[in-house]
Write a protein that holds these residues in place. Structure first.
Motif, mmCIF file in Angstrom:
data_model
loop_
_atom_site.group_PDB
_atom_site.id
_atom_site.type_symbol
_atom_site.label_atom_id
_atom_site.label_comp_id
_atom_site.label_asym_id
_atom_site.label_seq_id
_atom_site.Cartn_x
_atom_site.Cartn_y
_atom_site.Cartn_z
ATOM 1 N N VAL A 219 161.808 85.824 32.299
ATOM 2 C CA VAL A 219 163.186 85.543 31.887
ATOM 3 C C VAL A 219 163.277 84.066 31.533
ATOM 4 O O VAL A 219 162.943 83.189 32.340
ATOM 5 C CB VAL A 219 164.194 85.876 33.002
ATOM 6 N N ALA A 220 163.716 83.769 30.305
ATOM 7 C CA ALA A 220 163.847 82.386 29.851
ATOM 8 C C ALA A 220 165.007 81.695 30.573
ATOM 9 O O ALA A 220 165.964 82.346 31.015
ATOM 10 C CB ALA A 220 164.069 82.343 28.343
ATOM 11 N N GLN A 221 164.909 80.374 30.683
ATOM 12 C CA GLN A 221 165.946 79.585 31.326
ATOM 13 C C GLN A 221 166.651 78.706 30.291
ATOM 14 O O GLN A 221 165.993 78.060 29.480
ATOM 15 C CB GLN A 221 165.344 78.699 32.423
ATOM 16 N N LYS A 222 167.972 78.698 30.320
ATOM 17 C CA LYS A 222 168.724 77.870 29.381
ATOM 18 C C LYS A 222 168.575 76.403 29.743
ATOM 19 O O LYS A 222 168.719 76.020 30.906
ATOM 20 C CB LYS A 222 170.203 78.279 29.382
ATOM 21 N N ALA A 223 168.288 75.566 28.725
ATOM 22 C CA ALA A 223 168.088 74.140 28.953
ATOM 23 C C ALA A 223 169.244 73.300 28.423
ATOM 24 O O ALA A 223 169.716 72.381 29.098
ATOM 25 C CB ALA A 223 166.786 73.677 28.306
ATOM 26 N N THR A 224 169.702 73.589 27.203
ATOM 27 C CA THR A 224 170.782 72.826 26.602
ATOM 28 C C THR A 224 171.203 73.516 25.310
ATOM 29 O O THR A 224 170.741 74.626 25.015
ATOM 30 C CB THR A 224 170.338 71.370 26.324
ATOM 31 N N THR A 225 172.082 72.887 24.555
ATOM 32 C CA THR A 225 172.492 73.408 23.251
ATOM 33 C C THR A 225 172.388 72.299 22.211
ATOM 34 O O THR A 225 172.376 71.100 22.540
ATOM 35 C CB THR A 225 173.934 73.950 23.268
ATOM 36 N N LEU A 226 172.324 72.700 20.938
ATOM 37 C CA LEU A 226 172.227 71.762 19.825
ATOM 38 C C LEU A 226 173.241 72.137 18.750
ATOM 39 O O LEU A 226 173.530 73.319 18.560
ATOM 40 C CB LEU A 226 170.817 71.783 19.214
ATOM 41 N N SER A 227 173.721 71.138 18.028
ATOM 42 C CA SER A 227 174.677 71.371 16.944
ATOM 43 C C SER A 227 173.938 71.456 15.609
ATOM 44 O O SER A 227 174.164 70.651 14.702
ATOM 45 C CB SER A 227 175.719 70.251 16.910
ATOM 46 N N ILE A 228 173.054 72.439 15.482
ATOM 47 C CA ILE A 228 172.269 72.626 14.266
ATOM 48 C C ILE A 228 172.343 74.099 13.862
ATOM 49 O O ILE A 228 172.016 74.976 14.660
ATOM 50 C CB ILE A 228 170.795 72.225 14.474
ATOM 51 N N PRO A 229 172.749 74.399 12.631
ATOM 52 C CA PRO A 229 172.783 75.792 12.184
ATOM 53 C C PRO A 229 171.439 76.236 11.626
ATOM 54 O O PRO A 229 170.612 75.419 11.200
ATOM 55 C CB PRO A 229 173.844 75.771 11.072
ATOM 56 N N MET A 230 171.203 77.534 11.631
ATOM 57 C CA MET A 230 170.087 78.166 10.928
ATOM 58 C C MET A 230 168.732 77.544 11.268
ATOM 59 O O MET A 230 167.905 77.272 10.394
ATOM 60 C CB MET A 230 170.322 78.117 9.423
ATOM 61 N N VAL A 231 168.478 77.319 12.553
ATOM 62 C CA VAL A 231 167.191 76.745 12.971
ATOM 63 C C VAL A 231 166.082 77.734 12.639
ATOM 64 O O VAL A 231 166.104 78.883 13.076
ATOM 65 C CB VAL A 231 167.204 76.424 14.473
ATOM 66 N N SER A 232 165.093 77.283 11.865
ATOM 67 C CA SER A 232 164.054 78.188 11.386
ATOM 68 C C SER A 232 162.645 77.819 11.817
ATOM 69 O O SER A 232 161.710 78.580 11.586
ATOM 70 C CB SER A 232 164.095 78.263 9.846
ATOM 71 N N GLY A 233 162.451 76.677 12.457
ATOM 72 C CA GLY A 233 161.111 76.298 12.897
ATOM 73 C C GLY A 233 161.151 75.066 13.776
ATOM 74 O O GLY A 233 162.112 74.281 13.745
ATOM 75 N N MET A 234 160.080 74.882 14.564
ATOM 76 C CA MET A 234 160.004 73.737 15.469
ATOM 77 C C MET A 234 158.547 73.467 15.820
ATOM 78 O O MET A 234 157.705 74.366 15.828
ATOM 79 C CB MET A 234 160.805 74.036 16.753
ATOM 80 N N ASP A 235 158.259 72.189 16.104
ATOM 81 C CA ASP A 235 156.967 71.836 16.670
ATOM 82 C C ASP A 235 157.151 70.584 17.518
ATOM 83 O O ASP A 235 158.138 69.845 17.353
ATOM 84 C CB ASP A 235 155.903 71.599 15.590
#
Length: 323
Positions: A219-235
């Motif tokens: 079960v994943a744990q919530k860390a925070t939120t971001l004000s960014i729409p349509m997030v499509s990738g991360m590294d």
């Protein structure tokens, strides 16, 4: 609400206001989204935005939705296709030439959306995220972890760790996954049309060589939120811990300022924002060992390029600063 909570709330509102102002500027979608793949529109190679652009030709990659820099081969990248395709990872070089591929035996590509490369206990590893959930019907998503194969060979991988991940509140659509080796976490960011994304984490599991089908439920744990729409990738930059996030228009650079900094604190700072080239649909980002940031896009013979992280000198448009 106490004083600390009030200050935190003001930071969130401030970040939301600034980012919304920056993100609402491009009212329309990129102009070449409406062009059919087989027409091969002229590729945006604006050197003020992107450098070293190549097309992934003579490969089976048609819907590149994940990207990872190889820790085994020099100038090699791994990518994969989107939903409904074969369970293959494809390796390419810096000329866009296909060099190898890896088939994940016993694994289905329901909706592969992202991947990451990392080194864990001295072993180069890959993570593949079958995490797309546009209609929010999937009760869980799957993460696949494996030792990185030789990117210059065709291989079959039978030893895959399978993680069934659920979210603590509701089913989520998630297209951005990264591995934070410093904090020993896998980071997941949800995708939504509004400038609101939820950041979750799970513990990075210990490496094992169990065959596919031997699964672990988390079960994943919530860390925070971001004000960014349509997030499509991360590294995440493996050398300094900086986080890079992309949506269809921009790249967001969240610097890590201290080794003991919490992820929520890192994301609380306003990021540096970079424009993306006018490609069909940027869905993947990868940071190499020299801190260079690479992106790719969906479409036939998809492009691969390096973001320009500096700006031309105002006194000499032909020169660059720290390039």
């Amino acid at each position: 609400m106490n004083q600390t909570q009030a200050k935190s709330g003001m930071k969130v509102i401030s970040a939301f206001t600034v980012l919304c102002g920056l993100l609402v500027v491009p009212f329309g979608l990129p102009s070449n989204w409406a062009i059919a793949d087989d027409k091969q529109p002229k590729l945006d190679e604006n050197p003020a935005v992107v450098l070293d652009v190549v097309r992934l030709k003579k490969s089976d990659v048609t819907e590149s939705s994940g990207l990872a820099v190889s820790n085994v081969g020099k100038n090699r990248w791994w990518t994969h296709n989107d939903s409904g395709n074969k369970s293959y990872l494809y390796a390419v070089d810096n000329r866009g030439k296909a060099t190898g591929r890896c088939r994940l035996k016993g694994i289905e590509n329901k909706d592969w959306e992202d991947m990451a490369s990392f080194v864990h206990d001295g072993y180069p590893r890959l993570l593949v995220a079958d995490s797309g959930n546009n209609l929010h019907k999937r009760k869980s998503i799957e993460l696949y972890l494996l030792d990185e194969p030789n990117p210059d060979k065709k291989t079959d991988q039978k030893r895959v760790q399978v993680l069934h991940v659920t979210f603590p509140d509701q089913p989520r659509d998630c297209e951005a996954i990264a591995v934070d080796t410093e904090r020993q976490k896998v980071v997941l960011i949800t995708k939504g049309k509004l400038p609101y994304a939820v950041v979750y984490t799970i513990d990075l599991p210990k490496r094992n060589s169990r065959p596919a089908g031997d699964t672990e439920k988390i079960v994943a744990q919530k860390a925070t939120t971001l004000s960014i729409p349509m997030v499509s990738g991360m590294d995440i930059d493996s050398k300094n811990g900086d986080v890079w996030i992309v949506n269809y228009f921009q790249a967001f650079h969240f610097k890590r300022t201290a080794n003991d900094q919490k992820l929520s604190e890192q994301f609380a700072k306003l990021p540096q924002i970079y424009s993306l080239p006018n490609w069909k649909q940027v869905e993947a980002v990868a940071v190499d060992q020299q801190h260079q940031v690479w992106i790719t896009s969906e479409g036939k013979s998809p492009p691969l390029g390096r973001l320009r992280l500096t700006r031309p000198s105002p006194t000499n448009a032909s020169s660059t600063v720290n390039e």
